[in-house]
Structure formats: structure tokens, C-alpha cells
Design a protein around this motif. Structure first.
Motif, PDB file in Angstrom:
ATOM      1  N   MET A  95       2.121   2.419 -11.093  1.00 50.97           N
ATOM      2  CA  MET A  95       1.713   2.421  -9.686  1.00 50.97           C
ATOM      3  C   MET A  95       0.918   3.686  -9.408  1.00 50.97           C
ATOM      4  SD  MET A  95       5.294   1.306  -7.871  1.00 50.97           S
ATOM      5  CE  MET A  95       6.186  -0.188  -8.327  1.00 50.97           C
ATOM      6  N   LYS A  96       0.322   3.747  -8.209  1.00 53.13           N
ATOM      7  CA  LYS A  96      -0.422   4.944  -7.818  1.00 53.13           C
ATOM      8  C   LYS A  96      -0.519   5.023  -6.295  1.00 53.13           C
ATOM      9  CE  LYS A  96      -4.950   2.665  -8.069  1.00 53.13           C
ATOM     10  NZ  LYS A  96      -5.232   2.740  -6.624  1.00 53.13           N
ATOM     11  N   ILE A  97      -0.859   6.208  -5.802  1.00 51.87           N
ATOM     12  CA  ILE A  97      -1.123   6.378  -4.377  1.00 51.87           C
ATOM     13  C   ILE A  97      -2.457   5.710  -4.058  1.00 51.87           C
ATOM     14  CG2 ILE A  97      -1.686   8.085  -2.587  1.00 51.87           C
ATOM     15  CD1 ILE A  97       1.288   7.943  -3.264  1.00 51.87           C
ATOM     16  N   ASP A  98      -2.489   4.933  -2.964  1.00 54.71           N
ATOM     17  CA  ASP A  98      -3.707   4.229  -2.581  1.00 54.71           C
ATOM     18  C   ASP A  98      -4.573   5.020  -1.608  1.00 54.71           C
ATOM     19  OD1 ASP A  98      -3.194   1.680  -3.968  1.00 54.71           O
ATOM     20  OD2 ASP A  98      -1.501   1.542  -2.601  1.00 54.71           O
ATOM     21  N   ALA A  99      -3.936   5.836  -0.768  1.00 53.50           N
ATOM     22  CA  ALA A  99      -4.698   6.572   0.240  1.00 53.50           C
ATOM     23  C   ALA A  99      -3.922   7.780   0.730  1.00 53.50           C
ATOM     24  CB  ALA A  99      -5.026   5.658   1.428  1.00 53.50           C
ATOM     25  N   VAL A 100      -4.664   8.827   1.086  1.00 51.94           N
ATOM     26  CA  VAL A 100      -4.084  10.028   1.691  1.00 51.94           C
ATOM     27  C   VAL A 100      -4.799  10.243   3.020  1.00 51.94           C
ATOM     28  CG1 VAL A 100      -3.720  12.510   1.484  1.00 51.94           C
ATOM     29  CG2 VAL A 100      -3.553  11.048  -0.548  1.00 51.94           C
ATOM     30  N   MET A 105       5.821  10.030 -11.483  1.00 46.60           N
ATOM     31  CA  MET A 105       6.821   8.999 -11.182  1.00 46.60           C
ATOM     32  C   MET A 105       6.172   7.638 -11.030  1.00 46.60           C
ATOM     33  SD  MET A 105       9.626  10.267  -8.383  1.00 46.60           S
ATOM     34  CE  MET A 105       8.662  11.433  -7.471  1.00 46.60           C
ATOM     35  N   LEU A 106       5.104   7.597 -10.230  1.00 52.42           N
ATOM     36  CA  LEU A 106       4.435   6.326  -9.976  1.00 52.42           C
ATOM     37  C   LEU A 106       3.753   5.805 -11.238  1.00 52.42           C
ATOM     38  CD1 LEU A 106       2.861   7.045  -6.464  1.00 52.42           C
ATOM     39  CD2 LEU A 106       4.861   5.645  -6.985  1.00 52.42           C
ATOM     40  N   GLY A 107       3.191   6.730 -12.018  1.00 53.20           N
ATOM     41  CA  GLY A 107       2.527   6.326 -13.252  1.00 53.20           C
ATOM     42  C   GLY A 107       3.475   5.646 -14.218  1.00 53.20           C
ATOM     43  N   MET A 111       0.831  -1.197   0.000  1.00 52.26           N
ATOM     44  CA  MET A 111       0.000   0.000   0.000  1.00 52.26           C
ATOM     45  C   MET A 111       0.866   1.247   0.000  1.00 52.26           C
ATOM     46  SD  MET A 111      -3.143   0.975   2.567  1.00 52.26           S
ATOM     47  CE  MET A 111      -4.132  -0.371   1.921  1.00 52.26           C
ATOM     48  N   ARG A 112       0.481   2.225  -0.796  1.00 47.82           N
ATOM     49  CA  ARG A 112       1.233   3.482  -0.902  1.00 47.82           C
ATOM     50  C   ARG A 112       0.387   4.610  -0.313  1.00 47.82           C
ATOM     51  NH1 ARG A 112       1.692   0.178  -5.063  1.00 47.82           N
ATOM     52  NH2 ARG A 112       3.801  -0.619  -5.471  1.00 47.82           N
ATOM     53  N   ILE A 113       0.907   5.215   0.744  1.00 41.54           N
ATOM     54  CA  ILE A 113       0.127   6.166   1.535  1.00 41.54           C
ATOM     55  C   ILE A 113       0.864   7.496   1.647  1.00 41.54           C
ATOM     56  CG2 ILE A 113      -0.935   6.582   3.794  1.00 41.54           C
ATOM     57  CD1 ILE A 113      -0.788   3.501   4.196  1.00 41.54           C
ATOM     58  N   VAL A 114       0.104   8.583   1.579  1.00 44.76           N
ATOM     59  CA  VAL A 114       0.631   9.919   1.861  1.00 44.76           C
ATOM     60  C   VAL A 114      -0.011  10.390   3.162  1.00 44.76           C
ATOM     61  CG1 VAL A 114       0.699  12.338   1.146  1.00 44.76           C
ATOM     62  CG2 VAL A 114       1.044  10.525  -0.549  1.00 44.76           C
ATOM     63  N   LEU A 115       0.816  10.849   4.109  1.00 38.96           N
ATOM     64  CA  LEU A 115       0.331  11.356   5.391  1.00 38.96           C
ATOM     65  C   LEU A 115       0.503  12.867   5.401  1.00 38.96           C
ATOM     66  CD1 LEU A 115      -0.749  10.168   8.096  1.00 38.96           C
ATOM     67  CD2 LEU A 115       1.601  10.258   8.944  1.00 38.96           C
ATOM     68  N   VAL A 116      -0.592  13.582   5.611  1.00 42.23           N
ATOM     69  CA  VAL A 116      -0.519  15.049   5.638  1.00 42.23           C
ATOM     70  C   VAL A 116      -1.146  15.562   6.933  1.00 42.23           C
ATOM     71  CG1 VAL A 116      -0.533  15.313   3.135  1.00 42.23           C
ATOM     72  CG2 VAL A 116      -2.698  15.327   4.372  1.00 42.23           C
ATOM     73  N   GLY A 117      -0.860  16.820   7.230  1.00 38.43           N
ATOM     74  CA  GLY A 117      -1.393  17.442   8.433  1.00 38.43           C
ATOM     75  C   GLY A 117      -0.500  18.591   8.849  1.00 38.43           C
ATOM     76  N   GLN A 134      14.124   1.773  -3.952  1.00 34.84           N
ATOM     77  CA  GLN A 134      14.866   0.772  -3.199  1.00 34.84           C
ATOM     78  C   GLN A 134      13.994  -0.454  -2.942  1.00 34.84           C
ATOM     79  OE1 GLN A 134      16.831   2.475   0.247  1.00 34.84           O
ATOM     80  NE2 GLN A 134      17.595   4.217  -0.939  1.00 34.84           N
ATOM     81  N   PRO A 135      14.603  -1.639  -2.830  1.00 32.60           N
ATOM     82  CA  PRO A 135      13.848  -2.896  -2.740  1.00 32.60           C
ATOM     83  C   PRO A 135      12.797  -2.949  -1.640  1.00 32.60           C
ATOM     84  CG  PRO A 135      16.183  -3.341  -3.086  1.00 32.60           C
ATOM     85  CD  PRO A 135      16.065  -1.871  -2.861  1.00 32.60           C
ATOM     86  N   ASP A 136      13.084  -2.324  -0.467  1.00 35.69           N
ATOM     87  CA  ASP A 136      12.134  -2.439   0.636  1.00 35.69           C
ATOM     88  C   ASP A 136      10.841  -1.669   0.387  1.00 35.69           C
ATOM     89  OD1 ASP A 136      13.300   0.083   0.891  1.00 35.69           O
ATOM     90  OD2 ASP A 136      13.117   0.078   3.076  1.00 35.69           O
ATOM     91  N   ALA A 137      10.852  -0.783  -0.640  1.00 35.03           N
ATOM     92  CA  ALA A 137       9.660   0.004  -0.953  1.00 35.03           C
ATOM     93  C   ALA A 137       8.843  -0.611  -2.087  1.00 35.03           C
ATOM     94  CB  ALA A 137      10.061   1.432  -1.320  1.00 35.03           C
ATOM     95  N   ALA A 138       9.263  -1.768  -2.564  1.00 33.79           N
ATOM     96  CA  ALA A 138       8.576  -2.389  -3.702  1.00 33.79           C
ATOM     97  C   ALA A 138       7.119  -2.719  -3.382  1.00 33.79           C
ATOM     98  CB  ALA A 138       9.308  -3.657  -4.135  1.00 33.79           C
ATOM     99  N   GLY A 139       6.845  -3.083  -2.114  1.00 35.13           N
ATOM    100  CA  GLY A 139       5.486  -3.447  -1.740  1.00 35.13           C
ATOM    101  C   GLY A 139       4.668  -2.303  -1.190  1.00 35.13           C
ATOM    102  N   GLY A 140       5.240  -1.116  -1.193  1.00 31.68           N
ATOM    103  CA  GLY A 140       4.521   0.056  -0.692  1.00 31.68           C
ATOM    104  C   GLY A 140       5.385   0.900   0.214  1.00 31.68           C
TER     105      GLY A 140
END
Length: 216
Positions: free
Chosen positions: A105-110, A99-101, A1-7, A74-80
Motif C-alpha cells: 500500500m502507499k499514501i495517496d495524497a498529503v 509499514m504500508l509498503g 484512499m489513504r491521506i495524510v493531513l498536515v498543517g 483494523q478492518p474499518d481501515a482496509a479501504g483507506g
């Protein structure tokens, strides 16, 4: 899962990012860590960033984006991954999508951590740091020392960092509203944003954030 955290500053993004990344078994990628790693390793991007920082200037978007691209490959980010502090503006969000496109790939949640502005000021402006050891942190309201101005751990003097002064905090909030908050509307247009209350205990905020993710 690819997540962006904002606040906003003081919402507890760094704390929540660590717990969320651990729960999801994905790397926590923060702008601060990217800068420190690239500068300490003497990478080309790190040297460029340092030259701007030493001159008291903002690091250009293309440098930050380049660091983020290298880290996400990097390899550890391959799954999200969980992004904290990036993207910081709409231009960076657009670059991230591009970049993700390219990698299909794409962002799954913000996740938008929401805290009332006066609570942000109270949280940050009340913070007091020990001069002997910056790991000893107190708060005038939430975690006061036994004796005012004195560290419970070592007896050192407690002080307020310039960055934590109320006028500075309010300026940081203005920058957030002007530069970073627009990315929330950008991602809302893609149907990706869930607002999460960042009030209350850390564990409760984490539970709310986890529940807000797709498939929860």
C-alpha cells in the motif's frame, strides 16, 4: 484512499479531518485519539505512553508508530484512512511508508493546510473557555460573548488556557516548523503534496480540500 493531513496548530486540522473522513467514508485516525484509546484500554503501548506522559516526557516514536500500526490494521481501515497528527516527523513518515509498503500500500495524497502565522496566533490566543463547561468556547474576535469574560450559556467565568497564551502558541509554532514541517518536503519529493488554503469558512476549506484529492 489513504491521506495524510498536515498543517500548523490552529489550521483546523481536527475539524477538517472529521468532514473529509465522513465525505470519503474512511476512518479519521488522530494521534490524540490513539493515545486516549490505548491508555483507557490499558494496552501495553498505552501503558508505555502514559509512563512518559506522566513524567512530562515526549512519547518515543516507536510507541506512536506501534499505535498507528495497530489502528491501521483494523478492518474499518482496509479501504483507506485519514491520518491527523501522524506522522509528526520525518522518521515517522519513513516508518509509515515502510509499514504500508510491507502491505503493498502507499499514501495517496498529503493535504497541507496553510494559514498565515499571525492568523494562527490570533485564532488560538483569542480562544476563551468556560470554567463551568469546557464545551462552551468563545473567541475574543470571531465569537465574543455578550458580556466580556462571561459565558453566554451558563454565566460562568471565561478564561484563557495556558496552552492558548500567545507565547505558548509561538513556541508550538516553532516546534511545528522544526519537527513537523520537514515532512512536507519529504512528501513533496514523492509528488504527493497539495497546499490548501485554510482561510475562510469551514465548508469552503472542506470543498477546496476535497477538490485537491486525486480523481476529484
Amino acid at each position: 484512499m489513504r491521506i495524510v493531513l498536515v498543517g500548523p496548530p490552529g489550521a483546523g486540522k481536527g475539524t477538517q479531518a472529521v468532514f473529509l473522513a465522513k465525505n470519503l467514508s474512511i476512518p479519521h485516525i488522530s494521534t490524540g485519539d490513539l493515545f486516549r484509546a490505548n491508555i483507557s484500554q490499558g494496552t501495553e503501548l498505552g501503558l508505555r505512553a502514559k509512563s512518559y506522559m506522566d513524567a512530562g516526557q515526549l512519547v518515543p516514536d516507536e510507541v506512536t508508530i506501534g499505535m498507528a500500526r495497530d489502528r491501521m490494521q483494523q478492518p474499518d481501515a482496509a479501504g483507506g484512512f485519514l491520518l491527523d497528527g501522524f506522522p509528526r516527523n520525518v522518521a515517522q513518515a519513513e516508518a509509515l511508508d515502510e509499514m504500508l509498503g510491507e502491505a503493498h500500500m502507499k499514501i495517496d495524497a498529503v493535504l497541507d493546510l496553510e494559514v498565515p502565522e499571525e492568523e494562527v496566533v490570533k485564532r488560538i490566543a483569542g480562544r476563551r473557555i468556560c470554567r463551568n463547561d469546557s464545551a462552551h468556547v468563545f473567541h475574543a474576535t470571531y465569537n465574543p460573548p455578550a458580556a466580556e469574560g462571561v459565558c453566554d450559556v451558563c454565566g460562568g467565568e471565561l478564561y484563557q488556557r495556558d496552552d492558548d497564551r500567545e507565547d505558548t502558541v509561538r513556541r508550538r509554532l516553532e516546534v511545528y516548523h522544526t519537527q513537523t514541517e520537514p515532512i512536507i518536503d519529504y512528501y513533496k519529493a514523492q509528488g504527493l503534496v497539495t497546499t490548501v488554503s485554510a482561510m475562510g469558512k469551514v465548508a469552503d476549506v472542506t470543498k477546496r480540500a476535497m477538490s485537491a484529492l486525486p480523481g476529484s
